[in-house]
Scaffold this motif. Structure first.
Motif, PDB file in Angstrom:
ATOM      1  N   VAL A  75       0.530  -1.569  -0.255  1.00 43.98           N
ATOM      2  CA  VAL A  75      -0.295   0.502   0.170  1.00 43.98           C
ATOM      3  C   VAL A  75       1.106   1.444  -0.019  1.00 43.98           C
ATOM      4  CG1 VAL A  75      -1.343   1.654   1.589  1.00 43.98           C
ATOM      5  CG2 VAL A  75      -1.840  -1.279   1.303  1.00 43.98           C
ATOM      6  N   GLN A  76       0.683   2.371  -0.632  1.00 39.21           N
ATOM      7  CA  GLN A  76       1.841   3.698  -1.457  1.00 39.21           C
ATOM      8  C   GLN A  76       0.695   4.835  -1.037  1.00 39.21           C
ATOM      9  OE1 GLN A  76       3.736   2.741  -4.576  1.00 39.21           O
ATOM     10  NE2 GLN A  76       5.448   1.646  -4.481  1.00 39.21           N
ATOM     11  N   HIS A  77       0.992   5.452  -0.348  1.00 38.93           N
ATOM     12  CA  HIS A  77       0.241   6.636  -0.367  1.00 38.93           C
ATOM     13  C   HIS A  77       1.408   7.610  -0.702  1.00 38.93           C
ATOM     14  CE1 HIS A  77      -2.870   3.915   1.486  1.00 38.93           C
ATOM     15  NE2 HIS A  77      -2.144   4.683   2.971  1.00 38.93           N
ATOM     16  N   PRO A  78       0.932   8.672  -1.678  1.00 41.87           N
ATOM     17  CA  PRO A  78       1.449  10.148  -2.472  1.00 41.87           C
ATOM     18  C   PRO A  78       1.873  10.751  -0.551  1.00 41.87           C
ATOM     19  CG  PRO A  78      -0.734  10.364  -3.015  1.00 41.87           C
ATOM     20  CD  PRO A  78      -0.576   8.940  -2.117  1.00 41.87           C
ATOM     21  N   ASN A  79       2.825  11.426  -0.870  1.00 42.93           N
ATOM     22  CA  ASN A  79       3.441  12.280  -0.280  1.00 42.93           C
ATOM     23  C   ASN A  79       2.045  13.801   0.080  1.00 42.93           C
ATOM     24  OD1 ASN A  79       6.148  10.855   0.493  1.00 42.93           O
ATOM     25  ND2 ASN A  79       7.001  11.449  -1.051  1.00 42.93           N
ATOM     26  N   GLY A  80       3.216  14.299   0.803  1.00 43.44           N
ATOM     27  CA  GLY A  80       2.699  15.487   1.146  1.00 43.44           C
ATOM     28  C   GLY A  80       1.110  15.690   1.518  1.00 43.44           C
ATOM     29  N   CYS A  81       0.341  15.296   2.159  1.00 46.53           N
ATOM     30  CA  CYS A  81      -0.852  14.920   1.978  1.00 46.53           C
ATOM     31  C   CYS A  81      -0.820  14.200   4.250  1.00 46.53           C
ATOM     32  CB  CYS A  81      -1.588  13.109   1.906  1.00 46.53           C
ATOM     33  SG  CYS A  81      -1.936  14.611   0.264  1.00 46.53           S
ATOM     34  N   LEU A  82      -2.574  14.531   4.184  1.00 43.65           N
ATOM     35  CA  LEU A  82      -2.212  13.625   6.388  1.00 43.65           C
ATOM     36  C   LEU A  82      -2.874  12.415   6.717  1.00 43.65           C
ATOM     37  CD1 LEU A  82      -2.822  17.186   7.444  1.00 43.65           C
ATOM     38  CD2 LEU A  82      -1.328  15.808   7.644  1.00 43.65           C
ATOM     39  N   TYR A  83      -2.708  11.666   6.619  1.00 46.53           N
ATOM     40  CA  TYR A  83      -3.321   9.920   6.535  1.00 46.53           C
ATOM     41  C   TYR A  83      -4.143   9.810   7.697  1.00 46.53           C
ATOM     42  CZ  TYR A  83      -0.790  10.366   2.412  1.00 46.53           C
ATOM     43  OH  TYR A  83      -0.364  10.863   0.751  1.00 46.53           O
ATOM     44  N   ALA A  84      -5.319   9.463   7.618  1.00 45.43           N
ATOM     45  CA  ALA A  84      -5.697   9.044   8.980  1.00 45.43           C
ATOM     46  C   ALA A  84      -6.614   7.830   8.703  1.00 45.43           C
ATOM     47  CB  ALA A  84      -7.303   9.722  10.002  1.00 45.43           C
ATOM     48  N   HIS A  85      -6.154   6.261   9.374  1.00 43.59           N
ATOM     49  CA  HIS A  85      -5.757   5.549   9.084  1.00 43.59           C
ATOM     50  C   HIS A  85      -6.726   4.482  10.322  1.00 43.59           C
ATOM     51  CE1 HIS A  85      -2.863   4.949   6.398  1.00 43.59           C
ATOM     52  NE2 HIS A  85      -1.796   5.309   7.346  1.00 43.59           N
ATOM     53  N   VAL A  86      -8.110   4.061   9.614  1.00 40.35           N
ATOM     54  CA  VAL A  86      -8.588   3.158  10.477  1.00 40.35           C
ATOM     55  C   VAL A  86      -8.593   1.357  10.957  1.00 40.35           C
ATOM     56  CG1 VAL A  86     -11.041   2.872  11.002  1.00 40.35           C
ATOM     57  CG2 VAL A  86     -10.896   4.667  10.773  1.00 40.35           C
ATOM     58  N   ASN A  87      -7.894   0.589  11.480  1.00 43.86           N
ATOM     59  CA  ASN A  87      -7.967  -0.361  10.939  1.00 43.86           C
ATOM     60  C   ASN A  87      -9.410  -1.617  12.066  1.00 43.86           C
ATOM     61  OD1 ASN A  87      -5.162   0.205  10.738  1.00 43.86           O
ATOM     62  ND2 ASN A  87      -4.630  -0.323  12.728  1.00 43.86           N
ATOM     63  N   LEU A  88      -9.382  -1.921  10.127  1.00 45.85           N
ATOM     64  CA  LEU A  88     -10.816  -2.852  10.837  1.00 45.85           C
ATOM     65  C   LEU A  88     -10.135  -4.589  10.314  1.00 45.85           C
ATOM     66  CD1 LEU A  88     -12.752  -1.405   8.548  1.00 45.85           C
ATOM     67  CD2 LEU A  88     -12.184  -1.192  10.956  1.00 45.85           C
ATOM     68  N   LEU A  89     -10.523  -5.741  10.981  1.00 42.92           N
ATOM     69  CA  LEU A  89     -10.041  -7.008  10.582  1.00 42.92           C
ATOM     70  C   LEU A  89     -11.556  -8.137  10.973  1.00 42.92           C
ATOM     71  CD1 LEU A  89      -7.728  -8.729  11.468  1.00 42.92           C
ATOM     72  CD2 LEU A  89      -9.185  -9.785  13.715  1.00 42.92           C
ATOM     73  N   SER A  90     -11.196  -8.510   9.896  1.00 41.51           N
ATOM     74  CA  SER A  90     -12.882  -9.249   9.095  1.00 41.51           C
ATOM     75  C   SER A  90     -12.897 -10.875  10.269  1.00 41.51           C
ATOM     76  CB  SER A  90     -12.184 -10.038   7.589  1.00 41.51           C
ATOM     77  OG  SER A  90     -11.859 -10.918   7.655  1.00 41.51           O
ATOM     78  N   PRO A  91     -14.766 -10.839  10.410  1.00 38.84           N
ATOM     79  CA  PRO A  91     -15.775  -9.873   9.115  1.00 38.84           C
ATOM     80  C   PRO A  91     -15.619  -8.177   9.626  1.00 38.84           C
ATOM     81  CG  PRO A  91     -16.821 -11.736  10.710  1.00 38.84           C
ATOM     82  CD  PRO A  91     -15.628 -11.774  10.908  1.00 38.84           C
ATOM     83  N   PHE A  92     -16.583  -7.702   9.237  1.00 39.05           N
ATOM     84  CA  PHE A  92     -16.017  -6.506   9.598  1.00 39.05           C
ATOM     85  C   PHE A  92     -17.930  -5.648   9.209  1.00 39.05           C
ATOM     86  CE2 PHE A  92     -13.180  -6.193   6.567  1.00 39.05           C
ATOM     87  CZ  PHE A  92     -13.846  -5.175   5.452  1.00 39.05           C
ATOM     88  N   ASP A  93     -18.680  -4.559   9.330  1.00 44.48           N
ATOM     89  CA  ASP A  93     -19.484  -4.328   9.129  1.00 44.48           C
ATOM     90  C   ASP A  93     -19.449  -2.737   9.882  1.00 44.48           C
ATOM     91  OD1 ASP A  93     -22.432  -2.769   8.568  1.00 44.48           O
ATOM     92  OD2 ASP A  93     -23.399  -4.673   8.515  1.00 44.48           O
TER      93      ASP A  93
END
Length: 580
Positions: A554-572
């Motif tokens: 997983v790659q994200h471009p530079n120069g941005c802000l990122y907030a990650h939500v960690n999920l584990l399947s099964p999820f809803d």
């Protein structure tokens, strides 16, 4: 005089002066007469290099409203630049892009598309002292003919750039062979959906390239039917503009993906089409695009001042149709994308093409929603499936990644569930490869004691234990809010990560938001707020079902802000995005 014309005259004079400051004046240098690229310091003969500056100079020299009109110093600079262009032309008539693409027919075509216009503009000036520069330019153009009559391309838009160059060369030299080659390219047919989307889905760059190329092809070959494709794309683009003038690049298939572009490179083609059709919408788009022209960044083939002078197209007296600001626009919902992809398996190219891309996302559905200063994009077959602008607050994208088939999920379908609600779906598959059938191995006659992996016919291996993982995203609009519901099937323990990508100009805060590195956060719980100036995007809620800070591939471009939500399947998991 028309205000836009006067603005262009002033800007073109500024571009002219800037180019003069960068021209190499060293007779001992192979770059003598060339204009230095500000990034590399190396003068180039490509469409964004010295030829683009020559366009500004030519326009200033022949325009009585310019302070450089018939100035001797500028005429000499143009003459030296034309000599530089001849020296940098290869023996086969091509030029090289410089960053890549050496001895390149398509990059030569980009230059020819503009140099033919410069030649016509200088020729019409009827000024004998331009004769040396005119002779050099004509010789340069003549030398390109063999390469463009035989040369190929890399990308879909290159075909129309080459065709436009062939058509404009025919306009000058009259060789019938040029028309034959142009017809060979045109016989491939136009690569556009009914809603106006080109193959490369490049709203920031290559739409405008294809549009201006087709305009000149239609004009030079007297093929007005080709203009219908230009109209179709421009009408689509009216719905792909954010409130601040930024165009939607969230799903591009080219290098403008996720980058910031405005409508300025559409100025000339919108103006020419508005004048041709007397179309109020195109006139309004031209005005709006022109308002963003400030510094020169267009190629020689799409030079605004040259185009205005060479093809007089006054829009005075033409009414303007306001650009749409409140709408829900569905694009490509009727395009037979799945049928085309099934047919692709029978063509014989095995989904591989040299030096280019198959662009398998062509025709994927897109939904655009505008409500004044709020602007939303939903898209399939793209790394991000949702983006939102709320005034100055920019949620640049929402991405889902998993460990099942490691990487970012690109949803296959986007459908309307009910009024104001949409659903995205995808079915990920991953299996295992069995041994190659014995009969196929015998045909290969490999040495049993040493068998290189890369010599084996892996496509003949039978698939075993094929596994599937189904994912869905349901999107619904409410009052000053959007809800995103992310669901998986019942497979257990697949790591997933939902990522919100924000513009770096704002600030991310929240009691359940934990910084993990510069500009990156884990959004574990509660409410996240992102504020840029007076505009706020509020998201609820996060999750922290596993501890991985990032997933594989997983790659994200530079120069941005990122907030990650960690999920584990099964999820809803449902998040609500509120605007205030």
């Amino acid at each position: 005089m028309e205000p836009m014309y006067m603005k262009l005259v002033q800007l073109n004079d500024e571009w002219t002066e800037a180019g003069l400051q960068l021209q190499v004046a060293d007779p001992a240098s192979k770059y003598d007469g060339g204009v230095m690229d500000e990034t590399t310091g190396i003068p180039r003969a490509n469409h964004l290099g010295t030829p683009a500056v020559m366009a500004a100079w030519a326009a200033s020299l022949v325009n009585a409203d310019s302070r450089y009109y018939r100035q001797a110093e500028l005429r000499e600079a143009l003459e030296k630049a034309s000599a530089f262009l001849l020296r940098r032309q290869h023996a086969d008539g091509t030029i090289s892009l410089g960053s890549t693409n050496f001895n390149s027919p398509p990059d030569t075509a980009f230059v020819v598309g503009g140099m033919t216009q410069i030649y016509r503009l200088l020729e019409q000036a009827n000024w004998p002292e331009l004769a040396p520069a005119l002779a050099n330019i004509r010789l340069f153009l003549e030398r390109t003919i063999p390469a463009l009559q035989t040369g190929g391309c890399h990308t879909p838009n290159h075909r129309w750039v080459i065709t436009a160059a062939l058509a404009q060369l025919h306009d000058i030299f009259g060789h019938p062979e040029l028309l034959v080659r142009a017809e060979e390219w045109l016989s491939e047919g136009m690569d556009m959906t009914e809603d106006g989307e080109w193959t490369e889905r490049s709203n920031g760059i290559y739409n405008a390239v294809s549009n201006i190329s087709l305009f000149h092809t239609a004009r030079a070959l007297n093929r007005p039917a080709l203009l219908e494709y230009v109209r179709r794309n421009l009408r689509m683009m009216a719905y792909l503009i954010h409130p601040d003038g930024e165009v939607v690049t969230d799903y591009s298939g080219r290098q403008d993906l996720g980058q910031t572009f405005n409508l300025s490179n559409y100025f000339l083609v919108c103006r020419l089409m508005a004048a041709h059709d007397r179309d109020p919408l195109f006139a309004a788009m031209s005005d709006y695009a022109g308002s963003f022209i400030s510094q020169y960044k267009e190629g020689v083939n799409n030079h605004p001042m040259v185009g205005v002078l060479l093809f007089p197209s006054s829009l005075e007296g033409l009414e303007r149709e306001p650009l749409p600001e409140r709408y829900v626009k569905r694009l490509n919902f009727g395009h037979p994308m799945e049928a085309h992809l099934k047919q692709a398996g029978q063509v014989g190219h095995h989904m591989k093409i040299q030096h280019s891309s198959m662009h398998l996302a062509f025709g994927a559905p897109v939904v655009r929603v505008r409500d004044g200063n709020d602007s939303v994009t939903m898209m399939a077959k793209a790394p991000s499936f949702f983006s939102l602008r709320h005034g100055k607050a920019r949620l640049l994208g929402v991405k889902l990644a998993t460990s099942f088939a490691p990487g970012v999920v690109m949803f296959d379908s986007l459908e309307e569930a009910e009024q104001g609600a949409f659903k995205l779906r995808t079915l990920l598959e991953k299996g295992y490869s069995g041994p190659i059938p014995a009969a196929s191995l015998r045909e290969l006659r490999l040495n049993e004691s040493m068998s290189p992996w890369y010599l084996l016919p892996h496509h003949l291996r039978p698939m075993t234990h094929l596994q599937q993982f189904e994912l869905a995203a349901d999107i619904a609009q409410g009052d000053q809010a959007w809800t995103l519901r992310l669901r998986s099937d019942e497979r257990e323990d697949v790591f997933a990560q939902l990522t919100f990508v924000f513009g770096s100009e704002g600030e991310v805060e929240g009691s359940g938001v934990e910084p993990i590195s510069d500009g990156r956060f884990l959004y574990k719980e509660g409410t996240l707020t992102y504020a840029a100036g007076p505009d706020v995007i509020e998201i609820a809620s996060g999750a922290f079902e596993h501890r991985l800070p990032e997933l594989r591939d997983v790659q994200h471009p530079n120069g941005c802000l990122y907030a990650h939500v960690n999920l584990l399947s099964p999820f809803d998991h449902t998040v609500t995005i509120r605007l205030r």
